[in-house]
Motif scaffolding. Structure first.
Motif, PDB file in Angstrom:
ATOM      1  N   ARG A  20      -6.014  38.304  72.424  1.00  0.00           N
ATOM      2  CA  ARG A  20      -5.801  39.115  73.630  1.00  0.00           C
ATOM      3  C   ARG A  20      -5.516  40.577  73.268  1.00  0.00           C
ATOM      4  NH1 ARG A  20      -4.223  34.002  75.029  1.00  0.00           N
ATOM      5  NH2 ARG A  20      -4.862  33.338  77.120  1.00  0.00           N
ATOM      6  N   ARG A  21      -4.775  40.782  72.188  1.00  0.00           N
ATOM      7  CA  ARG A  21      -4.496  42.130  71.685  1.00  0.00           C
ATOM      8  C   ARG A  21      -4.778  42.084  70.183  1.00  0.00           C
ATOM      9  NH1 ARG A  21      -2.030  40.696  75.951  1.00  0.00           N
ATOM     10  NH2 ARG A  21      -0.716  39.181  74.897  1.00  0.00           N
ATOM     11  N   SER A  26      -2.686  48.060  70.097  1.00  0.00           N
ATOM     12  CA  SER A  26      -2.919  47.489  71.431  1.00  0.00           C
ATOM     13  C   SER A  26      -1.720  46.668  71.893  1.00  0.00           C
ATOM     14  CB  SER A  26      -4.204  46.659  71.470  1.00  0.00           C
ATOM     15  OG  SER A  26      -4.136  45.555  70.603  1.00  0.00           O
ATOM     16  N   MET A  27      -1.001  46.033  70.967  1.00  0.00           N
ATOM     17  CA  MET A  27       0.210  45.292  71.334  1.00  0.00           C
ATOM     18  C   MET A  27       1.316  46.259  71.765  1.00  0.00           C
ATOM     19  SD  MET A  27       1.408  42.270  71.720  1.00  0.00           S
ATOM     20  CE  MET A  27       2.905  41.298  71.729  1.00  0.00           C
ATOM     21  N   GLU A  29       0.865  49.224  73.066  1.00  0.00           N
ATOM     22  CA  GLU A  29       0.462  49.728  74.382  1.00  0.00           C
ATOM     23  C   GLU A  29       0.769  48.705  75.480  1.00  0.00           C
ATOM     24  OE1 GLU A  29      -3.722  50.536  76.607  1.00  0.00           O
ATOM     25  OE2 GLU A  29      -3.523  51.378  74.595  1.00  0.00           O
ATOM     26  N   TYR A  30       0.492  47.442  75.210  1.00  0.00           N
ATOM     27  CA  TYR A  30       0.768  46.359  76.162  1.00  0.00           C
ATOM     28  C   TYR A  30       2.272  46.281  76.454  1.00  0.00           C
ATOM     29  CZ  TYR A  30       1.624  41.549  77.702  1.00  0.00           C
ATOM     30  OH  TYR A  30       2.073  40.440  78.376  1.00  0.00           O
ATOM     31  N   ARG A  33       3.538  49.163  78.515  1.00  0.00           N
ATOM     32  CA  ARG A  33       3.163  48.998  79.925  1.00  0.00           C
ATOM     33  C   ARG A  33       4.123  48.035  80.628  1.00  0.00           C
ATOM     34  NH1 ARG A  33      -1.785  47.981  78.956  1.00  0.00           N
ATOM     35  NH2 ARG A  33      -1.750  45.738  79.246  1.00  0.00           N
ATOM     36  N   GLU A 105       0.473  38.511  69.149  1.00  0.00           N
ATOM     37  CA  GLU A 105      -0.446  39.409  69.847  1.00  0.00           C
ATOM     38  C   GLU A 105      -1.388  38.655  70.785  1.00  0.00           C
ATOM     39  OE1 GLU A 105       1.038  41.428  66.204  1.00  0.00           O
ATOM     40  OE2 GLU A 105       0.153  39.463  66.546  1.00  0.00           O
ATOM     41  N   ASP A 109      -0.154  36.967  79.153  1.00  0.00           N
ATOM     42  CA  ASP A 109       0.716  37.802  79.973  1.00  0.00           C
ATOM     43  C   ASP A 109       1.713  36.940  80.749  1.00  0.00           C
ATOM     44  OD1 ASP A 109       0.461  39.850  82.835  1.00  0.00           O
ATOM     45  OD2 ASP A 109       1.319  40.493  80.924  1.00  0.00           O
TER      46      ASP A 109
END
Length: 134
Positions: A20-21, A26-27, A29-30, A33, A105, A109
């Protein structure tokens, strides 16, 4: 107000297919957020991304790993129609229970948000208990 202290510990880029990441960036950034959403909702939240040589990549919330927080929780997944698709407007890249549990990672969600909610509820419960004892 209860504090949710989140630390993303990492030592190397995640390895695996169809994650997913797929990177530390990217992790981060996730997680940033999610932290923004929590702060916007009025939850006192702190987030750090820490490189630790030789450590297993993991997310630690208020001193407990996400796996420890999720252990014993009964997660109710959204209902699926007869063809295995979500019955409502909610859609997923992959089913929430389809993840490589040893790679943080790749956590869905749905599960990450449940872990953060549980950590917040536990911290708030302790805060209220402390207030009653004083």
């Amino acid at each position: 107000m209860a504090l949710v202290n989140i630390v993303y510990v990492h030592s190397k880029e995640p390895e695996g297919t169809d994650l997913r990441r797929s990177s530390i960036a990217s992790m981060v950034e996730y997680m940033e957020r999610l932290v923004f959403e929590m702060k916007f909702a009025g939850v006192s939240t702190d987030f750090k991304s820490e490189h630790r040589d030789g450590a297993k990549n993991d997310v630690i919330v208020n001193g407990r790993t996400v796996a420890e927080i999720l252990d014993g929780l009964q997660i109710v997944k959204p209902e699926l129609d007869s063809e295995g698709r979500p019955a409502s407007i909610v859609t997923f890249e992959r089913a929430p229970d389809d993840w490589q549990e040893d790679i943080i990672e790749d956590i869905p969600d749905l599960l990450m948000k449940n872990a953060l909610s549980k950590a917040y509820a536990d911290a708030d419960k302790l805060r209220i208990k402390d207030l009653l004892n004083n």
